[in-house]
Motif scaffolding. Structure first.
Motif, PDB file in Angstrom:
ATOM      1  N   UNK A   5      71.297  35.987  57.976  1.00 12.93           N
ATOM      2  CA  UNK A   5      69.985  36.531  58.387  1.00 12.93           C
ATOM      3  C   UNK A   5      69.816  36.051  60.079  1.00 12.93           C
ATOM      4  N   UNK A   6      69.578  37.200  60.684  1.00 13.46           N
ATOM      5  CA  UNK A   6      68.957  36.799  62.064  1.00 13.46           C
ATOM      6  C   UNK A   6      67.454  36.313  61.984  1.00 13.46           C
ATOM      7  N   UNK A   7      67.299  35.352  62.589  1.00 13.73           N
ATOM      8  CA  UNK A   7      66.006  34.585  62.762  1.00 13.73           C
ATOM      9  C   UNK A   7      65.266  35.604  63.879  1.00 13.73           C
ATOM     10  N   UNK A   8      64.265  36.241  63.887  1.00  8.10           N
ATOM     11  CA  UNK A   8      63.599  36.766  64.710  1.00  8.10           C
ATOM     12  C   UNK A   8      62.028  36.698  64.942  1.00  8.10           C
ATOM     13  N   UNK A   9      61.530  36.359  66.035  1.00  8.62           N
ATOM     14  CA  UNK A   9      59.991  36.211  66.083  1.00  8.62           C
ATOM     15  C   UNK A   9      59.332  37.552  66.753  1.00  8.62           C
ATOM     16  N   UNK A  27      65.275  37.284  59.306  1.00  8.44           N
ATOM     17  CA  UNK A  27      64.050  36.273  58.712  1.00  8.44           C
ATOM     18  C   UNK A  27      63.247  36.319  59.836  1.00  8.44           C
ATOM     19  N   UNK A  28      61.980  37.130  59.489  1.00 14.17           N
ATOM     20  CA  UNK A  28      60.875  37.685  60.426  1.00 14.17           C
ATOM     21  C   UNK A  28      59.720  36.619  60.584  1.00 14.17           C
ATOM     22  N   UNK A  29      59.450  36.000  61.681  1.00 13.75           N
ATOM     23  CA  UNK A  29      58.287  35.073  61.883  1.00 13.75           C
ATOM     24  C   UNK A  29      57.398  35.663  62.917  1.00 13.75           C
ATOM     25  N   UNK A  30      56.083  35.340  62.779  1.00 18.08           N
ATOM     26  CA  UNK A  30      55.105  35.729  63.947  1.00 18.08           C
ATOM     27  C   UNK A  30      54.023  36.713  63.378  1.00 18.08           C
ATOM     28  N   UNK A  31      53.394  37.095  64.003  1.00 19.89           N
ATOM     29  CA  UNK A  31      52.160  38.154  63.739  1.00 19.89           C
ATOM     30  C   UNK A  31      52.592  39.574  63.510  1.00 19.89           C
ATOM     31  N   UNK A  32      52.082  39.872  62.166  1.00 21.71           N
ATOM     32  CA  UNK A  32      52.189  41.228  61.445  1.00 21.71           C
ATOM     33  C   UNK A  32      50.881  41.892  60.835  1.00 21.71           C
ATOM     34  N   UNK A 158      50.444  35.861  59.606  1.00 21.83           N
ATOM     35  CA  UNK A 158      51.410  35.229  60.055  1.00 21.83           C
ATOM     36  C   UNK A 158      52.579  34.886  59.286  1.00 21.83           C
ATOM     37  N   UNK A 159      53.557  35.471  59.690  1.00 21.68           N
ATOM     38  CA  UNK A 159      54.946  35.332  58.817  1.00 21.68           C
ATOM     39  C   UNK A 159      55.867  34.077  59.434  1.00 21.68           C
ATOM     40  N   UNK A 160      56.290  33.347  58.327  1.00 21.85           N
ATOM     41  CA  UNK A 160      57.376  32.317  58.622  1.00 21.85           C
ATOM     42  C   UNK A 160      58.688  32.759  57.884  1.00 21.85           C
ATOM     43  N   UNK A 161      59.726  33.301  58.384  1.00 21.45           N
ATOM     44  CA  UNK A 161      60.929  33.535  57.677  1.00 21.45           C
ATOM     45  C   UNK A 161      60.930  34.428  56.619  1.00 21.45           C
ATOM     46  N   UNK A 162      60.118  35.616  56.867  1.00 20.65           N
ATOM     47  CA  UNK A 162      60.061  36.640  55.964  1.00 20.65           C
ATOM     48  C   UNK A 162      61.014  37.445  55.796  1.00 20.65           C
ATOM     49  N   UNK A 163      61.794  37.502  54.606  1.00 22.59           N
ATOM     50  CA  UNK A 163      63.390  38.039  54.382  1.00 22.59           C
ATOM     51  C   UNK A 163      63.015  39.648  54.388  1.00 22.59           C
ATOM     52  N   UNK A 164      63.921  40.123  55.273  1.00 28.26           N
ATOM     53  CA  UNK A 164      63.928  41.716  55.475  1.00 28.26           C
ATOM     54  C   UNK A 164      65.319  41.998  55.788  1.00 28.26           C
ATOM     55  N   UNK A 165      65.588  43.576  55.579  1.00 28.10           N
ATOM     56  CA  UNK A 165      66.828  43.785  56.089  1.00 28.10           C
ATOM     57  C   UNK A 165      66.411  45.308  56.806  1.00 28.10           C
ATOM     58  N   UNK A 166      67.254  45.678  57.848  1.00 27.16           N
ATOM     59  CA  UNK A 166      67.026  46.696  58.698  1.00 27.16           C
ATOM     60  C   UNK A 166      67.514  48.092  57.879  1.00 27.16           C
ATOM     61  N   UNK A 167      66.540  48.893  57.606  1.00 30.70           N
ATOM     62  CA  UNK A 167      66.860  49.931  56.793  1.00 30.70           C
ATOM     63  C   UNK A 167      67.269  51.244  57.545  1.00 30.70           C
ATOM     64  N   UNK A 168      66.489  51.288  58.643  1.00 27.76           N
ATOM     65  CA  UNK A 168      66.674  52.278  59.711  1.00 27.76           C
ATOM     66  C   UNK A 168      66.773  51.894  61.182  1.00 27.76           C
ATOM     67  N   UNK A 169      67.739  52.076  62.151  1.00 30.64           N
ATOM     68  CA  UNK A 169      67.785  51.337  63.375  1.00 30.64           C
ATOM     69  C   UNK A 169      67.655  52.588  64.277  1.00 30.64           C
ATOM     70  N   UNK A 170      67.322  51.959  65.656  1.00 27.70           N
ATOM     71  CA  UNK A 170      67.132  52.844  66.805  1.00 27.70           C
ATOM     72  C   UNK A 170      68.234  53.835  67.208  1.00 27.70           C
TER      73      UNK A 170
END
Length: 185
Positions: A5-9, A27-32, A158-170
């Motif tokens: 997984x990519x770690x993204x803030x 793995x998403x971290x930061x404000x949501x 505040x997320x810390x390494x919240x597991x996700x996957x890209x379902x629809x991209x740009x």
């Protein structure tokens, strides 16, 4: 799906959302911010009246969730995704106003898919049914708007390494469409 997984803030998401591809694990971290049906309706009304929003949409990430009460020792209760299509009527305008990403479960309308492409945004899916585990990746929770909506109030998380996957991209990548096409083949 990608192996690691990519770690993204979330602070970087506006700049990198356009490079993410459907199927990529993150793995998403930061404000949501949380917002569901009732909150989306109120935000849409504020946008129409050009009134102040509960949080700036530009670069924001919205999680379609209505967390349960907070047990002792945790920042938040069970916090799994809600069906995203219920927000589809409001989503294109929010994306056009700068929303970078949404988190939920399930397919999106063609209008939302087009708005994702038009705005270089991304739609993440979280694992449904695992809200009690997902809450362990949330380190803080603050109600910031519409407290009268209870679990559907707008919360700043505040997320810390919240597991996700890209379902629809740009670029038009869409795991739901691609999955159906592969099944038919």
């Amino acid at each position: 799906m990608s192996a690691e997984p990519l770690k993204i803030d979330t602070s970087q998401l506006k700049d990198c959302a356009g490079s993410l591809r459907a199927g990529t694990r993150v793995l998403l971290s930061g404000t949501v911010y949380t917002a569901r049906d009732a909150a989306h309706k109120r935000i849409a009304e504020l946008m129409k009246k050009r009134e102040k929003l509960p949080f700036p949409l530009d670069g924001a990430v919205i999680y379609y969730a209505g967390p349960t009460g907070t047990p002792e020792g945790l920042a938040i209760g069970s916090c799994g995704p809600t069906t995203s299509s219920r927000m589809d009527v409001y989503t294109p305008a929010m994306l056009d106003a700068g929303l970078s990403a949404m988190i939920g479960k399930g397919e999106r309308s063609e209008e939302v898919c087009e708005a994702i492409k038009r705005n270089g945004a991304v739609y993440f899916c979280a694992l449904g049914g695992a809200g009690a585990l997902a809450c362990r990746c949330i380190t803080s929770c603050e109600v910031i708007a519409f407290e009268d909506l209870g679990c559907e109030s707008v919360k700043k998380l505040t997320f810390r390494d919240f597991p996700l996957f890209v379902a629809i991209d740009s670029k038009g990548g869409n795991i739901f469409k691609e999955g159906r096409e592969a099944w038919r083949a």
